[in-house]
Design a protein around this motif. Structure first.
Motif, short mmCIF file in Angstrom:
data_model
loop_
_atom_site.label_atom_id
_atom_site.label_comp_id
_atom_site.label_asym_id
_atom_site.label_seq_id
_atom_site.Cartn_x
_atom_site.Cartn_y
_atom_site.Cartn_z
N ALA A 25 7.83 -6.64 -1.82
CA ALA A 25 6.88 -7.52 -1.16
C ALA A 25 5.95 -6.72 -0.25
O ALA A 25 4.74 -6.95 -0.22
N GLY A 26 6.52 -5.72 0.47
CA GLY A 26 5.72 -4.89 1.36
C GLY A 26 4.65 -4.11 0.62
O GLY A 26 3.50 -4.01 1.05
N ILE A 27 5.03 -3.56 -0.54
CA ILE A 27 4.08 -2.76 -1.33
C ILE A 27 2.96 -3.66 -1.85
O ILE A 27 1.78 -3.31 -1.82
N LEU A 28 3.34 -4.86 -2.33
CA LEU A 28 2.33 -5.79 -2.86
C LEU A 28 1.35 -6.19 -1.76
O LEU A 28 0.13 -6.24 -1.98
N LYS A 29 1.89 -6.45 -0.57
CA LYS A 29 1.05 -6.83 0.56
C LYS A 29 0.06 -5.70 0.87
O LYS A 29 -1.12 -5.93 1.13
N LEU A 30 0.59 -4.48 0.83
CA LEU A 30 -0.24 -3.31 1.11
C LEU A 30 -1.39 -3.19 0.11
O LEU A 30 -2.55 -2.97 0.49
N LEU A 31 -1.10 -3.39 -1.17
CA LEU A 31 -2.14 -3.29 -2.20
C LEU A 31 -3.21 -4.35 -1.99
O LEU A 31 -4.41 -4.09 -2.12
N HIS A 32 -2.75 -5.56 -1.63
CA HIS A 32 -3.66 -6.65 -1.36
C HIS A 32 -4.61 -6.32 -0.23
O HIS A 32 -5.84 -6.49 -0.32
N GLN A 33 -4.00 -5.80 0.83
CA GLN A 33 -4.77 -5.47 2.03
C GLN A 33 -5.79 -4.36 1.73
O GLN A 33 -6.94 -4.43 2.16
N LEU A 34 -5.37 -3.35 0.95
CA LEU A 34 -6.26 -2.23 0.63
C LEU A 34 -7.45 -2.71 -0.18
O LEU A 34 -8.58 -2.27 0.01
N ARG A 35 -7.20 -3.64 -1.10
CA ARG A 35 -8.29 -4.18 -1.89
C ARG A 35 -9.30 -4.86 -0.97
O ARG A 35 -10.51 -4.66 -1.11
N LYS A 36 -8.79 -5.62 -0.01
CA LYS A 36 -9.68 -6.35 0.88
C LYS A 36 -10.48 -5.39 1.76
O LYS A 36 -11.68 -5.50 1.92
N GLU A 37 -9.79 -4.40 2.34
CA GLU A 37 -10.44 -3.50 3.28
C GLU A 37 -11.41 -2.54 2.59
O GLU A 37 -12.43 -2.16 3.15
N ARG A 38 -11.08 -2.09 1.39
CA ARG A 38 -11.86 -1.01 0.77
C ARG A 38 -12.65 -1.47 -0.45
O ARG A 38 -13.25 -0.65 -1.13
N ASN A 39 -12.60 -2.77 -0.77
CA ASN A 39 -13.23 -3.29 -1.98
C ASN A 39 -12.79 -2.48 -3.20
O ASN A 39 -13.58 -2.13 -4.07
N LEU A 40 -11.50 -2.15 -3.21
CA LEU A 40 -10.92 -1.33 -4.26
C LEU A 40 -10.67 -2.19 -5.50
O LEU A 40 -10.23 -3.32 -5.39
N SER A 41 -11.00 -1.65 -6.66
CA SER A 41 -10.59 -2.33 -7.90
C SER A 41 -9.22 -1.81 -8.29
O SER A 41 -8.96 -0.62 -8.19
N VAL A 42 -8.36 -2.72 -8.71
CA VAL A 42 -6.99 -2.31 -9.04
C VAL A 42 -6.61 -2.82 -10.42
O VAL A 42 -6.93 -3.95 -10.78
N MET A 43 -5.97 -1.95 -11.20
CA MET A 43 -5.40 -2.39 -12.47
C MET A 43 -3.90 -2.22 -12.33
O MET A 43 -3.40 -1.10 -12.19
N VAL A 44 -3.17 -3.35 -12.28
CA VAL A 44 -1.73 -3.28 -12.09
C VAL A 44 -1.04 -3.51 -13.42
O VAL A 44 -1.31 -4.50 -14.10
N ILE A 45 -0.17 -2.60 -13.77
CA ILE A 45 0.58 -2.74 -15.00
C ILE A 45 1.98 -3.17 -14.62
O ILE A 45 2.60 -2.60 -13.72
N THR A 46 2.48 -4.19 -15.28
CA THR A 46 3.80 -4.67 -14.88
C THR A 46 4.42 -5.47 -16.01
O THR A 46 3.73 -5.88 -16.94
N HIS A 47 5.72 -5.64 -15.97
CA HIS A 47 6.29 -6.66 -16.85
C HIS A 47 6.91 -7.76 -16.00
O HIS A 47 7.70 -8.55 -16.46
N ASP A 48 6.52 -7.76 -14.71
CA ASP A 48 7.08 -8.72 -13.78
C ASP A 48 6.01 -9.78 -13.48
O ASP A 48 5.03 -9.54 -12.80
N LEU A 49 6.22 -10.99 -14.03
CA LEU A 49 5.22 -12.05 -13.85
C LEU A 49 5.13 -12.49 -12.39
O LEU A 49 4.11 -13.00 -11.95
N GLY A 50 6.21 -12.26 -11.63
CA GLY A 50 6.17 -12.58 -10.20
C GLY A 50 5.14 -11.74 -9.48
O GLY A 50 4.35 -12.25 -8.66
N VAL A 51 5.11 -10.44 -9.81
CA VAL A 51 4.11 -9.54 -9.23
C VAL A 51 2.71 -10.03 -9.59
O VAL A 51 1.81 -10.08 -8.76
N LEU A 52 2.55 -10.44 -10.85
CA LEU A 52 1.23 -10.87 -11.32
C LEU A 52 0.74 -12.08 -10.53
O LEU A 52 -0.40 -12.13 -10.07
N SER A 53 1.64 -13.07 -10.34
CA SER A 53 1.18 -14.31 -9.72
C SER A 53 0.82 -14.10 -8.25
O SER A 53 -0.08 -14.73 -7.72
#
Lengths: 330, 357
Positions: free
Chosen positions: A189-217
């Motif tokens: 959860a902490g890592i996901l929050k961090l990625l979210h925050q970085l996207r907001k602060e830096r207008n970063l584009s992110v491509m997340v690869i996962t097989h976890d639909l929880g992460v996706l949602s």
């Protein structure tokens, strides 16, 4: 304009029994500041797709098609052009932070070596940026952390360091290959929050690869579901999870614990195994495991069906065209 | 975390600390114990080997005279029970006395002082050549995996490990001495050549110390061919091993991560691949150096090189127990010293390693 536009990407790998296509005719894009989730079972070609963005396919791997980054075709880049892109424009986080950090080099070396190479900054300036980066990813005592080796950190902390490494040169696109799979749920959860925050602060584009639909949602704006190297469905996260239209996506969502349609205690699963590399079925690759498959599914490679401007599926028969809301998200 | 428990221990017993100095002291103590272990084993083996040293060293007629046999046995302490012989050997050893050679009738320590530097000289040059060439070829081979440079190097390294030393020695001597005339010939210096005053016993070094460049050039030209022949096997081993451990490290996630940072390939190889690969390469290099000494027996015989190999051969044939023991001691000490060096190098390359002792 999109930051990343991929068209007809095909990745061919050398296997023991000859060449095999791991990714087949894949087309997608990632907008500025957008988080795209790429999901699918193991062997569906997610990681190979990511590695081809960086020109880092495994030994004897080949990619064809088109990858436009920031308006520039990069698939035909020379080795040198790719090196200038990697780390600086497109950065990547790998699945297992226990193995993706070098065990013998200090955190400082690993955080600053590419910064110094790409930006030609002094050692002190690089160290200062490294301290800032560690603070950004919330590593306690950044100064002490710089002198430490990766083995002195837990998995979650290592992944934060890996994220700091990826951010060092302020890339435009961050590719995260299963960034939370190797971590404890509480740390995820902490890592996901961090990625979210970085996207907001830096207008970063992110491509997340996962097989976890929880992460996706919880993280993504848009999702692309892959099966046997091809896209089967893509759309806005809310659309796709609430209203999945491809039998495979439906199966994946139904297989989430707590989502089973029958509401029984048994977990639902999709029968059969994902096809092996080099042994993908003809026609719609999913027909061997699909409950709705007809004879015609074996023949033709599925055409795209656009459901709205963002939601599309690749299914030869589109069995849910009349249904509006089948498996809903809990 | 490991360092914490280490610090606690350090306060109690200095020798079990994780610092560099306690580590070296600990390793030195184990090394000395090992040397004594070696004396015991080699002494036992020389006793168990069938064969009578008296018969081997006295002529037929002298051997049939019981008085001479008794005198010979008394002189060399062979009339004593075996444990007493061993006890005497150890107490003498501690005083630097390795006994008197049955064949040369001189103190073994003196003999070794004369023969060992000659072997050390070609072995050092050989291991230096082997390390440079072996590492370089191994790295090129791994980086150009399956392409033509790799193919060629693999053929060469396989040939290197497959050719027996006496055959390469004879062939090299025939080609470079008889056919091409590039090599000066056998021995350490030209016939009648004056050796430089002994400081280290290595002619090249001693000549340099004296400032005699002509003798240096001569000594060097004489040792080059035997050293190259001696190095061939080690080059093959090191090339193959370097390639294998480089390829293993290249497959690691952290190398892919380093490439994903856009670092130049040279930096990736040097900083991220070579350093961990060196850990295992050093182990093999240590063993390779020690095995050069074994290979020197055959090479020295072909080149009439007056070294430990020739001495060992004569001592073995003559059942010269003190001589054999002396050679085993030297070889064992070299092995143990190489292991010690390897362990120390490990710690320098990877300072995180705290637990090897």
């Amino acid at each position: 304009m999109n930051l990343l536009t991929v068209e007809n990407l095909t990745v061919t790998l050398a296997t023991g029994s000859g060449d095999a296509q791991a990714v087949r005719n894949l087309s997608f894009n990632v907008g500025h500041g957008e988080i795209l989730g790429v999901a699918g079972e193991s062997g569906s070609g997610k990681t190979m797709t990511a590695l081809s963005m960086l020109g880092l396919l495994p030994y004897k791997g080949k990619a064809s098609g088109s990858i436009k980054f920031d308006g520039r075709e990069i698939l035909t880049s020379s080795k040198r052009e790719y090196r200038d892109l990697r780390g600086k424009e497109i950065a990547m986080i790998f699945q297992d932070p226990m193995t993706s950090l070098h065990p013998m080099l200090t955190v400082e070396v690993q955080l600053t070596e590419h910064l110094r190479h790409h930006r030609k900054v002094s050692k002190d300036a690089a160290r200062n940026s490294a301290l800032e980066l560690l603070a950004t990813v919330k590593i306690p005592e950044p100064a002490a952390a710089l002198r430490a080796h990766p083995s002195q950190f837990s998995g979650g902390m290592r992944q934060r360091i890996a994220i700091a490494m990826a951010l060092a040169c302020e890339p435009k696109l961050l590719i995260a290959d299963e960034p939370t799979t190797a971590l404890d749920v509480t740390v995820q959860a902490g890592i996901l929050k961090l990625l979210h925050q970085l996207r907001k602060e830096r207008n970063l584009s992110v491509m997340v690869i996962t097989h976890d639909l929880g992460v996706l949602s919880s993280l993504t704006d848009r999702i692309m579901i892959m099966y046997a190297g091809s896209e089967v469905e893509s759309g806005l996260t809310t659309d796709l999870l609430r209203n999945p239209r491809h039998p495979y996506t439906k199966g994946l969502i139904a297989a989430l614990p707590g989502n089973s349609a029958s509401n029984s205690k048994n977990l639902l699963s999709i029968d059969g195994m994902p096809p092996e590399l080099g042994n993908f079925p003809t026609g719609c690759a999913f027909h061997t495991r699909c409950n709705y498959a007809k004879e015609s599914c074996k023949g033709a490679i599925p055409e795209v069906t656009n459901l709205n401007s963002t939601h599309r599926i690749f299914c030869p028969i589109n069995p849910f065209s009349e249904v509006t809301s089948a498996g809903s998200q809990s | 975390m490991k360092p914490v428990s280490g610090e606690r221990k350090t306060r109690k017993r200095p020798l079990s600390g994780t610092g560099f100095t306690p580590f070296i002291i600990r390793r030195l103590l184990t090394s000395i114990l090992l040397v004594f272990g070696v004396t015991f084993i080699s002494f036992s083996i020389t006793q168990l080997v069938p064969g009578d040293p008296v018969a081997a060293n006295l002529g037929q007629s002298a051997y049939s005279d019981p008085e001479i046999v008794a005198a010979f046995e008394k002189e060399f302490g062979l009339d004593q029970p075996v444990p007493v012989q061993y006890y005497r050997y150890i107490t003498n050893l501690l005083q630097g006395d390795l006994g008197v050679s049955l064949s040369s009738k001189r103190p073994v320590a003196e003999d070794l002082k004369e023969y060992f530097p000659a072997t050390l000289e070609i072995a050092l040059v050989a291991v230096f050549l082997a390390l440079i060439v072996g590492l370089l070829l191994g790295i090129i081979s791994a980086v150009t995996r399956d392409r033509w440079p790799d193919q060629i190097i693999r053929v060469f390294s396989l040939t290197g490990v497959s050719m027996p030393a006496f055959w390469t020695a004879l062939t090299a001597f025939y080609i470079f001495f008889f056919v091409l005339g590039w090599a000066p010939g056998t021995g350490r210096l030209e016939p009648g050549g004056e050796p430089p005053p002994t400081v280290t016993g290595l002619f090249t070094i001693d000549a340099l110390i004296k400032g005699d460049f002509q003798t240096f050039r001569q000594a060097f030209s004489y040792l080059l061919l035997p050293a190259i022949v001696l190095a061939i096997y080690a080059v093959g081993v090191l090339t193959r091993f370097t390639r294998a451990s480089m390829l293993e490290i290249l497959g690691n996630d952290y190398v892919r991560a380093a490439r994903a940072k856009g670092l130049p390939e040279f930096t990736v190889i040097r900083r991220h691949v070579l350093r961990p690969a060196l850990l295992s390469i050093i182990t093999v290099a240590g063993v390779a150096f020690a095995s050069l000494l074994a290979g020197s027996v055959l090479v020295e015989n072909v080149f009439s090189w007056p070294g430990l190999g020739q001495y060992a051969y004569r001592a073995a044939v003559g059942l010269d127990l003190p001589g054999i023991m002396g050679v085993s001691m030297i070889v064992a000490t070299v092995y143990i010293t190489m292991n010690l060096l390897v362990d120390i190098l490990y710690r320098i390359i990877d300072p995180q390693m705290k637990d090897s002792a």
